[in-house]
Write an enzyme that holds these catalytic residues in place. Structure first.
Site, PDB file in Angstrom:
ATOM      1  N   GLU A  58      -3.620  12.935   2.137  1.00 34.08           N
ATOM      2  CA  GLU A  58      -2.275  12.460   1.810  1.00 34.08           C
ATOM      3  C   GLU A  58      -1.417  12.547   3.072  1.00 34.08           C
ATOM      4  O   GLU A  58      -1.628  13.422   3.926  1.00 34.08           O
ATOM      5  CB  GLU A  58      -1.654  13.306   0.704  1.00 34.08           C
ATOM      6  N   SER A 108       1.664   2.361  -9.346  1.00 34.85           N
ATOM      7  CA  SER A 108       2.229   3.322 -10.285  1.00 34.85           C
ATOM      8  C   SER A 108       3.117   4.343  -9.573  1.00 34.85           C
ATOM      9  O   SER A 108       3.619   5.271 -10.187  1.00 34.85           O
ATOM     10  CB  SER A 108       1.105   4.046 -11.039  1.00 34.85           C
ATOM     11  N   TYR A 149      -9.851   6.249   4.644  1.00 38.26           N
ATOM     12  CA  TYR A 149     -10.113   5.815   3.271  1.00 38.26           C
ATOM     13  C   TYR A 149     -11.231   4.771   3.207  1.00 38.26           C
ATOM     14  O   TYR A 149     -11.731   4.468   2.122  1.00 38.26           O
ATOM     15  CB  TYR A 149      -8.843   5.234   2.655  1.00 38.26           C
ATOM     16  N   TYR A 192      -1.931   5.549   8.510  1.00 36.67           N
ATOM     17  CA  TYR A 192      -2.128   5.709   7.068  1.00 36.67           C
ATOM     18  C   TYR A 192      -2.458   4.367   6.425  1.00 36.67           C
ATOM     19  O   TYR A 192      -1.581   3.561   6.129  1.00 36.67           O
ATOM     20  CB  TYR A 192      -0.871   6.315   6.443  1.00 36.67           C
ATOM     21  N   ARG A 195       9.336  -0.226  -0.301  1.00 38.31           N
ATOM     22  CA  ARG A 195       8.537  -1.447  -0.349  1.00 38.31           C
ATOM     23  C   ARG A 195       8.963  -2.377  -1.488  1.00 38.31           C
ATOM     24  O   ARG A 195       8.754  -3.589  -1.422  1.00 38.31           O
ATOM     25  CB  ARG A 195       7.056  -1.100  -0.492  1.00 38.31           C
ATOM     26  N   ASN A 211       2.629   3.494   0.333  1.00 30.81           N
ATOM     27  CA  ASN A 211       3.782   4.227  -0.198  1.00 30.81           C
ATOM     28  C   ASN A 211       4.522   5.027   0.866  1.00 30.81           C
ATOM     29  O   ASN A 211       5.624   5.505   0.632  1.00 30.81           O
ATOM     30  CB  ASN A 211       3.366   5.134  -1.358  1.00 30.81           C
ATOM     31  N   GLU A 224      -6.766   3.067   0.160  1.00 30.30           N
ATOM     32  CA  GLU A 224      -7.619   2.218  -0.672  1.00 30.30           C
ATOM     33  C   GLU A 224      -6.940   0.904  -1.042  1.00 30.30           C
ATOM     34  O   GLU A 224      -7.617  -0.039  -1.455  1.00 30.30           O
ATOM     35  CB  GLU A 224      -8.040   2.982  -1.940  1.00 30.30           C
ATOM     36  N   LYS A 225      -5.634   0.832  -0.897  1.00 28.55           N
ATOM     37  CA  LYS A 225      -4.944  -0.434  -1.170  1.00 28.55           C
ATOM     38  C   LYS A 225      -5.500  -1.553  -0.286  1.00 28.55           C
ATOM     39  O   LYS A 225      -5.615  -2.702  -0.725  1.00 28.55           O
ATOM     40  CB  LYS A 225      -3.440  -0.266  -0.952  1.00 28.55           C
TER      41      LYS A 225
END
Length: 425
Positions: free
Chosen positions: A174, A238, A205, A303, A244, A297, A306-307
């Protein structure tokens, strides 16, 4: 110089397996005599020698990075020499904390998994991975997951019991914005294991490499992906109430974006679509989209989550926005994405997506990378960590972990650029 390092690497790779030495050594000798005059070998191009397993090349590349970063230059050796002189066959690595409340760690839950990468054994050294904290004093290295870090009192209690030669590793997936404050962790840890490329051990990731002979049937795979495309742009999230959303809301004033997840109301959507993460029916739905908004985010250094990587796995072109330098091939696959920050305004981005939507030839260019590169889930960090435990490394602590993992210094990197694009007409 590099050819000799590679030769040493390959000769010693299966040193303990006597049946493999003759084959490896003879292969290296033949290649050396046939190719030595060509010039220096560029590992990142993965071109020669063609008979060497590409996975070995990748591990070797990462091992050399780690060696350069951590080794004490006054006591340097080759990896083969370290292998021969290793006084302890198996170094012990202790996962002291849980991993997102899970222990043992579900994705890395035992010694066999730790000592293998992409179906092959880690070269030179193997380690034992344990999760029993009673083995703390016998462990050569201790992994602390930042999100599950013990409190300050407990950490200092543990530190007082620490054997002198034991290495402590700060493990974070994170970003600083969502991890406990690291200010009080200065001078406790020796090494870092994170998604950042300047970590001592690299655990992003997602990961990729270039196979020597390209990717088998890439055109067929691309054609199959292209035939599925009958939807335009999607966004699923979520994690809400972030900067953003302002960008996305403005983008939706120019083009249609199908929104899924809890954050729909934050961009003015009253009835979001349903798509349960990783459910087969959700993945099939996502594969129909040409583009996915892969906005992070947190805009923190390196960073990329997985997006981005999951979009590639599903055959979607990710439209990225984050704090990483996506043009750095160490972080993202060249030609695989569209960077929102490359456009002067949100409107210009929308116009480009509409252009690609009506131009299959140009859209297909974002799939050409699949002919050259193989995307995989993990980097070989377990192999490099285990090797480092058998090297003569610098005997130092990280005096300013609070700088390395700082919200103020490492995050918000692209916030101003993002706001400028949002405000532009």
């Amino acid at each position: 110089m590099y050819s000799s390092q590679l030769q040493s690497f390959l000769v010693h790779y299966n040193l303990r397996r006597l049946t493999g030495i003759v084959l490896v050594a003879s292969t290296i000798i033949i290649w050396t005599f046939n190719n030595f005059t060509i010039g220096s070998f560029n590992l990142r191009s993965y071109l020669q020698p063609q008979h060497v397993d590409d996975r070995i090349r990748v591990i070797h590349y990462e091992l050399q990075r780690t060696k350069k970063r951590l080794e004490d230059p006054k006591h340097a050796k080759t990896l083969g020499e370290y292998s021969l002189s290793s006084s302890k066959q198996f170094k012990v690595v202790l996962g002291y904390t849980a991993f997102f409340h899970e222990k043992p760690w579900g994705w890395m839950n035992g010694t066999k998994r730790f000592n293998h990468w992409e179906g092959i054994a880690c070269p030179f050294f193997h380690c034992e991975l344990v999760f029993d904290n009673k083995k703390f004093r016998s462990a050569d290295a201790v992994l602390f997951h930042a999100k599950d870090m013990p409190g300050r009192v407990e950490m200092y209690r543990i530190y007082k019991q620490k054997p002198k030669e034991q290495k402590w590793i700060y493990f974070a997936l994170e970003p600083p914005t969502f991890n406990p404050d690291s200010k009080w962790l200065n001078n406790l840890f020796h090494w870092t294991l994170t998604y950042r490329r300047d970590s001592d051990f690299y655990s992003p990731y997602g990961y990729y490499y270039r196979p020597t002979n390209g990717v088998k049937d890439a055109d067929g795979i691309i054609n199959k992906m292209m035939r599925r495309k009958d939807r335009f742009v999607m966004w699923a999230s979520s994690h809400c109430a972030l900067p953003r959303e302002k960008f996305i809301k403005k983008l939706m004033s120019f083009i249609t974006v199908d929104v899924y997840g809890k954050c729909a109301s934050f961009v003015g959507v009253k009835s979001p679509g349903e798509c349960k993460l990783d459910a087969p029916e959700c993945n099939r739905l996502r594969q129909r989209y040409k583009f996915q908004l892969s906005f992070e985010n947190s805009n923190c250094k390196d960073y990329i989550t997985e997006k981005y990587w999951n979009a590639l796995q599903l055959g979607i072109v990710p439209v990225v926005l984050g704090g990483a330098n996506y043009s750095n091939p160490e972080l993202a696959i060249p030609g695989s994405y569209i960077n929102a920050l490359d456009f002067k305004s949100v409107k210009k981005l929308a116009e480009y997506l509409k252009y690609l939507d009506h131009n299959d030839k140009e859209y297909r260019k974002y799939f050409e990378w699949r002919k050259l590169y193989k995307r995989i889930v993990y980097a070989p960090w377990t192999c490099t960590l285990c090797a480092a435990l058998n090297m003569n490394t610098k005997k130092t602590y990280i005096s300013r972990l609070s700088d390395f993992w700082s919200v103020n210094k490492q995050c918000g990197i692209t916030d101003n650029a993002m706001n400028k694009i949002i405000d532009a007409e």
